[in-house]
Enzyme design. Sequence first.
Site, PDB file in Angstrom:
ATOM      1  N   LYS A 221     -22.105  51.547  -7.004  1.00  0.00           N
ATOM      2  CA  LYS A 221     -21.065  52.395  -7.595  1.00  0.00           C
ATOM      3  C   LYS A 221     -19.848  51.388  -7.860  1.00  0.00           C
ATOM      4  CE  LYS A 221     -22.961  56.995  -7.959  1.00  0.00           C
ATOM      5  NZ  LYS A 221     -22.798  58.210  -7.305  1.00  0.00           N
ATOM      6  N   ARG A 255     -29.229  58.357  -1.467  1.00  0.00           N
ATOM      7  CA  ARG A 255     -29.730  57.758  -2.897  1.00  0.00           C
ATOM      8  C   ARG A 255     -29.446  56.345  -3.409  1.00  0.00           C
ATOM      9  NH1 ARG A 255     -27.968  58.131  -8.062  1.00  0.00           N
ATOM     10  NH2 ARG A 255     -29.377  59.003  -9.801  1.00  0.00           N
TER      11      ARG A 255
HETATM   12  C1  PT1 Z   1     -24.974  60.848  -6.963  1.00  0.00           C
HETATM   13  C2  PT1 Z   1     -25.380  60.525  -8.260  1.00  0.00           C
HETATM   14  C3  PT1 Z   1     -26.336  61.582  -8.945  1.00  0.00           C
HETATM   15  N1  PT1 Z   1     -24.984  59.569  -8.960  1.00  0.00           N
HETATM   16  C4  PT1 Z   1     -26.469  62.948  -6.935  1.00  0.00           C
HETATM   17  N2  PT1 Z   1     -26.873  62.571  -7.918  1.00  0.00           N
HETATM   18  C5  PT1 Z   1     -25.495  59.557 -10.240  1.00  0.00           C
HETATM   19  N3  PT1 Z   1     -26.967  63.971  -6.305  1.00  0.00           N
HETATM   20  C6  PT1 Z   1     -26.442  60.143 -10.851  1.00  0.00           C
HETATM   21  C7  PT1 Z   1     -19.733  54.522 -10.582  1.00  0.00           C
HETATM   22  O1  PT1 Z   1     -18.654  54.749 -10.288  1.00  0.00           O
HETATM   23  O2  PT1 Z   1     -24.081  60.326  -6.322  1.00  0.00           O
HETATM   24  N4  PT1 Z   1     -25.375  62.038  -6.348  1.00  0.00           N
HETATM   25  N5  PT1 Z   1     -26.829  61.253  -9.814  1.00  0.00           N
HETATM   26  C8  PT1 Z   1     -24.912  58.263 -10.949  1.00  0.00           C
HETATM   27  N6  PT1 Z   1     -23.611  58.415 -11.172  1.00  0.00           N
HETATM   28  C9  PT1 Z   1     -22.754  57.556 -11.324  1.00  0.00           C
HETATM   29  C10 PT1 Z   1     -21.301  57.853 -11.252  1.00  0.00           C
HETATM   30  C11 PT1 Z   1     -23.220  56.056 -11.507  1.00  0.00           C
HETATM   31  C12 PT1 Z   1     -20.527  56.915 -10.646  1.00  0.00           C
HETATM   32  C13 PT1 Z   1     -22.057  55.278 -11.272  1.00  0.00           C
HETATM   33  C14 PT1 Z   1     -20.728  55.446 -10.848  1.00  0.00           C
HETATM   34  O3  PT1 Z   1     -20.019  53.326 -10.862  1.00  0.00           O
END
Ligand code: PT1
Length: 276
Positions: A221, A255
């Site tokens: 992230k 995850r």
């Molecule tokens: C998470 C999550 C998710 N993240 C759960 N489900 C994502 N329970 C999708 C960035 O800042 O943390 N927990 N499902 C993916 N979402 C992101 C959010 C991907 C922020 C990248 C970023 O780069």
Amino acid sequence: MKLPCGNRTLDLSQPVVMGILNVTPDSFSDGGRFRQKDTALEHVRQMLNEGADIIDVGGESTRPGAEAVSVAEELDRVIPIIEAVRAESDVPLSVDTSKAEVMVEAVKAGANLINDVRALRGKGALQAAVELKVPVCLMHMQGEPRVMQQAPAYEDVVAEVLEFLRARSQACIEAGIAEQHIVLDPGFGFGKSLQHNLRLFQQLEQFVALGFPVLVGVSRKSMIGTLLDIPLEERLAASVALAGLAVWLGASIIRVHDVQATVHAVRMCQAIKQAS
Ligand code: PT1
């Protein structure tokens, strides 16, 4: 703690690794749905070989800036993949969705857990989850993916995210979801600045202390990218380090994209944590 998952139970007395399977269309490829299914199955097999304990299937991108998708589109992306994975494996499967219709069809197709970044606040989602009687992961997000990183603001990020998760878990229990079916997630990167994310991670034990298994998703992230000023492809080491730290602080589900490296880190950290 044990999470019932269809024929199996996910034993959370040790931390487990959740492998990410994105079935969002990649604008750089035009393989079509048939090749996408093949690619997805190959990816699942690889993650299982590398030691993934659960696979998270998602058809809505929720990364910063992502646009909403329709129910029909999300169903189209996710259901054939869940059916195909289930046809060859009894691995615990979670479905990363906020839509009631997708929850229902995904569980029919073989999904065992609902992973909802909107914590069942969507229309009909709470009722659907109650009726499906599967475990749920409730995540905190401020705003909506398309705009959530524009101006994230809190007076006290830890207190506010804790209170949100406490209130949502309470609402779910009151609506009829079993207490043993609830997982919580602070939602790293979801309407949070770098400082917010660092502070939440530092205080992870406060989330663990709520008494539910905690899921941590920080793999690749931008909190890593921003702090280290490195692109996506170079975030493996930091992602794995944070996975180990999350385990040390008591997280139950990690995850990740990079399953093998994470499994190794998680096992080592857990061994040290439990050494007598
Ligand atoms: C998470 C999550 C998710 N993240 C759960 N489900 C994502 N329970 C999708 C960035 O800042 O943390 N927990 N499902 C993916 N979402 C992101 C959010 C991907 C922020 C990248 C970023 O780069």
